[in-house]
Design an enzyme around this catalytic site. Structure first.
Site, PDB file in Angstrom:
ATOM      1  CB  SER A 133      38.005  36.158  51.331  1.00  0.00           C
ATOM      2  OG  SER A 133      39.039  35.173  51.460  1.00  0.00           O
ATOM      3  CE1 TYR A 157      41.810  40.882  50.975  1.00  0.00           C
ATOM      4  CE2 TYR A 157      42.093  38.612  51.918  1.00  0.00           C
ATOM      5  CZ  TYR A 157      41.415  39.367  50.876  1.00  0.00           C
ATOM      6  OH  TYR A 157      40.537  39.119  50.028  1.00  0.00           O
ATOM      7  CE  LYS A 161      38.239  41.199  50.939  1.00  0.00           C
ATOM      8  NZ  LYS A 161      37.854  42.054  50.323  1.00  0.00           N
ATOM      9  CG  ASP A 303      49.879  28.761  53.704  1.00  0.00           C
ATOM     10  OD1 ASP A 303      49.252  29.616  53.339  1.00  0.00           O
ATOM     11  OD2 ASP A 303      50.529  28.162  52.735  1.00  0.00           O
TER      12      ASP A 303
HETATM   13  P1  NAD Z   1      42.099  42.785  41.982  1.00  0.00           P
HETATM   14  O1  NAD Z   1      43.225  43.659  42.520  1.00  0.00           O
HETATM   15  O2  NAD Z   1      42.265  42.234  40.431  1.00  0.00           O
HETATM   16  O3  NAD Z   1      40.884  43.826  41.723  1.00  0.00           O
HETATM   17  C1  NAD Z   1      40.493  44.891  42.675  1.00  0.00           C
HETATM   18  C2  NAD Z   1      40.609  46.093  41.743  1.00  0.00           C
HETATM   19  O4  NAD Z   1      40.124  47.221  42.766  1.00  0.00           O
HETATM   20  C3  NAD Z   1      41.840  46.581  40.948  1.00  0.00           C
HETATM   21  O5  NAD Z   1      41.248  46.958  39.547  1.00  0.00           O
HETATM   22  C4  NAD Z   1      42.314  47.942  41.765  1.00  0.00           C
HETATM   23  O6  NAD Z   1      42.727  48.767  40.945  1.00  0.00           O
HETATM   24  C5  NAD Z   1      40.871  48.347  42.318  1.00  0.00           C
HETATM   25  N1  NAD Z   1      41.051  49.438  43.575  1.00  0.00           N
HETATM   26  C6  NAD Z   1      41.727  49.156  44.579  1.00  0.00           C
HETATM   27  N2  NAD Z   1      41.627  50.089  45.452  1.00  0.00           N
HETATM   28  C7  NAD Z   1      40.682  50.831  45.025  1.00  0.00           C
HETATM   29  C8  NAD Z   1      40.129  52.322  45.463  1.00  0.00           C
HETATM   30  N3  NAD Z   1      40.707  52.625  46.547  1.00  0.00           N
HETATM   31  N4  NAD Z   1      39.524  52.745  44.465  1.00  0.00           N
HETATM   32  C9  NAD Z   1      39.120  52.204  43.153  1.00  0.00           C
HETATM   33  N5  NAD Z   1      39.573  51.075  42.814  1.00  0.00           N
HETATM   34  C10 NAD Z   1      40.468  50.422  43.712  1.00  0.00           C
HETATM   35  O7  NAD Z   1      41.660  41.889  42.807  1.00  0.00           O
HETATM   36  P2  NAD Z   1      40.522  40.528  42.547  1.00  0.00           P
HETATM   37  O8  NAD Z   1      41.410  39.267  42.712  1.00  0.00           O
HETATM   38  O9  NAD Z   1      39.816  40.916  41.466  1.00  0.00           O
HETATM   39  O10 NAD Z   1      39.568  40.659  43.988  1.00  0.00           O
HETATM   40  C11 NAD Z   1      38.273  41.630  43.909  1.00  0.00           C
HETATM   41  C12 NAD Z   1      37.787  41.444  45.260  1.00  0.00           C
HETATM   42  O11 NAD Z   1      37.707  40.114  45.759  1.00  0.00           O
HETATM   43  C13 NAD Z   1      38.825  42.192  46.259  1.00  0.00           C
HETATM   44  O12 NAD Z   1      37.999  42.885  47.303  1.00  0.00           O
HETATM   45  C14 NAD Z   1      39.249  40.869  47.129  1.00  0.00           C
HETATM   46  O13 NAD Z   1      39.662  40.851  48.452  1.00  0.00           O
HETATM   47  C15 NAD Z   1      38.384  39.784  46.901  1.00  0.00           C
HETATM   48  N6  NAD Z   1      38.954  38.595  46.894  1.00  0.00           N
HETATM   49  C16 NAD Z   1      39.807  38.102  45.928  1.00  0.00           C
HETATM   50  C17 NAD Z   1      40.258  36.670  46.152  1.00  0.00           C
HETATM   51  C18 NAD Z   1      41.327  36.211  45.128  1.00  0.00           C
HETATM   52  O14 NAD Z   1      42.033  35.184  45.491  1.00  0.00           O
HETATM   53  N7  NAD Z   1      41.428  36.928  43.877  1.00  0.00           N
HETATM   54  C19 NAD Z   1      39.786  36.063  47.192  1.00  0.00           C
HETATM   55  C20 NAD Z   1      38.895  36.324  47.978  1.00  0.00           C
HETATM   56  C21 NAD Z   1      38.246  37.559  47.821  1.00  0.00           C
HETATM   57  N1  UFG Z   2      51.256  27.422  47.278  1.00  0.00           N
HETATM   58  C1  UFG Z   2      52.275  26.746  46.956  1.00  0.00           C
HETATM   59  N2  UFG Z   2      53.195  27.334  46.449  1.00  0.00           N
HETATM   60  C2  UFG Z   2      53.092  28.580  46.078  1.00  0.00           C
HETATM   61  C3  UFG Z   2      51.829  29.344  46.431  1.00  0.00           C
HETATM   62  C4  UFG Z   2      51.017  28.542  47.081  1.00  0.00           C
HETATM   63  O1  UFG Z   2      52.732  25.447  47.525  1.00  0.00           O
HETATM   64  O2  UFG Z   2      53.819  29.335  45.346  1.00  0.00           O
HETATM   65  C5  UFG Z   2      50.083  26.417  48.258  1.00  0.00           C
HETATM   66  C6  UFG Z   2      49.741  27.036  49.413  1.00  0.00           C
HETATM   67  O3  UFG Z   2      50.593  26.954  50.396  1.00  0.00           O
HETATM   68  C7  UFG Z   2      48.417  26.697  49.456  1.00  0.00           C
HETATM   69  C8  UFG Z   2      47.892  26.336  48.268  1.00  0.00           C
HETATM   70  O4  UFG Z   2      49.152  26.559  47.358  1.00  0.00           O
HETATM   71  O5  UFG Z   2      48.345  25.247  50.130  1.00  0.00           O
HETATM   72  C9  UFG Z   2      46.984  27.513  47.670  1.00  0.00           C
HETATM   73  O6  UFG Z   2      47.892  29.105  48.030  1.00  0.00           O
HETATM   74  P1  UFG Z   2      47.198  30.316  47.563  1.00  0.00           P
HETATM   75  O7  UFG Z   2      48.289  31.349  47.870  1.00  0.00           O
HETATM   76  O8  UFG Z   2      46.992  30.266  45.771  1.00  0.00           O
HETATM   77  O9  UFG Z   2      45.614  30.753  48.395  1.00  0.00           O
HETATM   78  P2  UFG Z   2      45.533  30.649  49.815  1.00  0.00           P
HETATM   79  O10 UFG Z   2      44.486  29.521  49.945  1.00  0.00           O
HETATM   80  O11 UFG Z   2      46.521  30.611  50.395  1.00  0.00           O
HETATM   81  O12 UFG Z   2      44.784  32.035  49.700  1.00  0.00           O
HETATM   82  C10 UFG Z   2      43.628  32.472  49.115  1.00  0.00           C
HETATM   83  C11 UFG Z   2      43.561  34.238  48.743  1.00  0.00           C
HETATM   84  C12 UFG Z   2      43.386  34.899  50.019  1.00  0.00           C
HETATM   85  C13 UFG Z   2      42.436  34.522  51.033  1.00  0.00           C
HETATM   86  C14 UFG Z   2      42.810  32.972  51.186  1.00  0.00           C
HETATM   87  C15 UFG Z   2      41.867  32.387  52.131  1.00  0.00           C
HETATM   88  O13 UFG Z   2      44.587  34.106  47.799  1.00  0.00           O
HETATM   89  O14 UFG Z   2      43.278  36.071  49.720  1.00  0.00           O
HETATM   90  O15 UFG Z   2      42.417  32.037  50.182  1.00  0.00           O
HETATM   91  O16 UFG Z   2      40.446  32.510  51.723  1.00  0.00           O
HETATM   92  F1  UFG Z   2      42.788  35.314  52.047  1.00  0.00           F
END
Ligand code: NAD
Ligand code: UFG
Length: 346
Positions: A133, A157, A161, A303
């Protein structure tokens, strides 16, 4: 060579979209998931979109012996490790949950992959794509962010990572056979263009896009805009929103590069474009044809003002770049939210 790819966490938001992209590219993905943060209905959607049954291994990535058994039975050419917990705020309140599931889950998977490689029971070279991330850049000194920027963490978190990235680097130093692609996602958003799959937050969404679309569909009264006094063009936070379909294509490109060239890499997956909170709200308004009420609220703890990628390394190494516009992202997010107001729960 096997075309099978194991997707830990493959039933989740990014995993499910990657499943379809892999099938379309000729791979045979297998999902390993315990449904801790996803819903089995997604499997029906995957079957509807791809027209074929889905292979599922239901269980926990923390169960090393079982994961090794899954690897022996499917003999994947590569593994994508999505499984983990991802809520930044929850990680501050429950750090051990994140160290256990994220770091523990990665250790368990890596041990299982090592075992089956070393005993020859799944002879493909250990090949892994890891979901990292942009949070590993902490509060960046400048934007756009290059992969070479200093790394830090602002939450358990993010810490998890960073530890996993470091573990993967140690593993590669110790065992050069490992081929590892670390993908640092910026802000995934949007949904599958069919309207059948999308992001399905179990609770009040933490992320901006699902919150805005829930306001648009009438489930919440207004968007709280966290801070309008940042040093950004309109004072609201700037992020790099990337369509989940582009992200899915990035995983296909990463696997193809690892399997064909065999060289490890760490790349940003972003668009290189910074977009403010108010610009997101206006784009969703265009997509749904409604006015979305918003109120300015105090800054959210932790943030940063601006976070967007320099995405040129992924283009150079993988031949991948994001293609979708903000308007396409919002149109797809709206199609999913309006067609499935309660997500996969019907
Ligand atoms: P998500 O929660 O939708 O998907 C994660 C999946 O992993 C889920 O289906 C959950 O049931 C499964 N899971 C969790 N723990 C488990 C375990 N111990 N064994 C088996 N399955 C398990 O999340 P996502 O948004 O699809 O994110 C996927 C990956 O990308 C994560 O590692 C997350 O940290 C990373 N990531 C997500 C974002 C984002 O904003 N969505 C941003 C940066 C990184
Ligand atoms: N925001 C609002 N109102 C809301 C939600 C978010 O104003 O209800 C704003 C936040 O302050 C930020 C922007 O929208 O300026 C984006 O916020 P998000 O929560 O959607 O995303 P972030 O950038 O804070 O976080 C994301 C992922 C995290 C990751 C992070 C850094 O969700 O998992 O990027 O990579 F850690």
């Amino acid at each position: 060579m096997s075309t099978t790819i194991l997707l830990t966490g493959g039933a989740g938001y990014i995993g499910s979209h990657t499943f379809i992209a892999l099938r379309e590219a000729g791979f045979e993905p297998v999902i390993l998931d315990n449904f801790a943060n996803s819903h089995p209905v997604v499997l029906e959607r995957l079957e509807r979109i791809s027209g074929r049954p889905v292979l599922l291994e239901r269980g926990d990535v923390l169960d090393t012996a079982w994961v090794a058994d899954v690897l022996r039975r499917h003999r994947p050419a590569g593994v994508v490790h999505f499984a983990g917990d991802k809520a930044v705020g929850e990680s501050v309140a429950k750090p051990l949950k994140y160290f256990h599931n994220n770091i523990g889950g990665a250790v368990s998977l890596l041990r299982a992959m090592t075992t089956v490689f070393e005993d020859g029971s799944a002879p493909a070279l250990p090949t892994l794509v890891f979901s990292s991330s942009a949070t590993v850049y902490g509060d960046p000194a400048s934007v756009p962010i290059l992969e070479s920027f200093p790394l830090s963490h602002t939450s358990p978190y993010g810490h998890s990572k960073l530890v996993i990235e470091e573990m993967l680097a140690s593993l590669r130093r110790a065992s050069p056979a490992w081929r590892v692609g670390v993908l640092r996602y910026f802000n995934p958003a949007g949904a599958h263009p069919s309207g059948l799959m999308g992001e399905d937050p179990a609770d009040i969404p933490n992320n901006l896009m699902p919150f805005v679309t829930q306001v648009a569909v009438g489930q919440r009264p207004h968007v709280n805009v966290f801070g309008n006094d940042y040093a950004t063009p309109d004072g609201t936070g700037v992020r790099d929103y990337i369509h989940v379909q582009d992200l899915a294509a990035g995983h296909v490109a990463a696997l193809q590069a690892l399997l064909s060239k065999g060289e490890s890499f760490t790349v940003n997956l972003g668009t290189g474009r910074g977009v403010s909170v108010l610009e997101v709200i206006r784009a969703v308004e265009r997509a749904c044809g409604k006015t979305i009420p918003h109120v300015f609220a105090p800054r959210r703890a932790g943030d940063v003002a601006q976070c967007y990628a320099d995405a040129s390394l992924a283009k150079r190494l993988l031949g991948w770049e994001a293609k979708c516009s903000l308007d396409e992202m919002c149109a797809d997010a709206w199609r999913w939210q309006s067609g499935n107001p309660n997500g996969y729960r019907g």
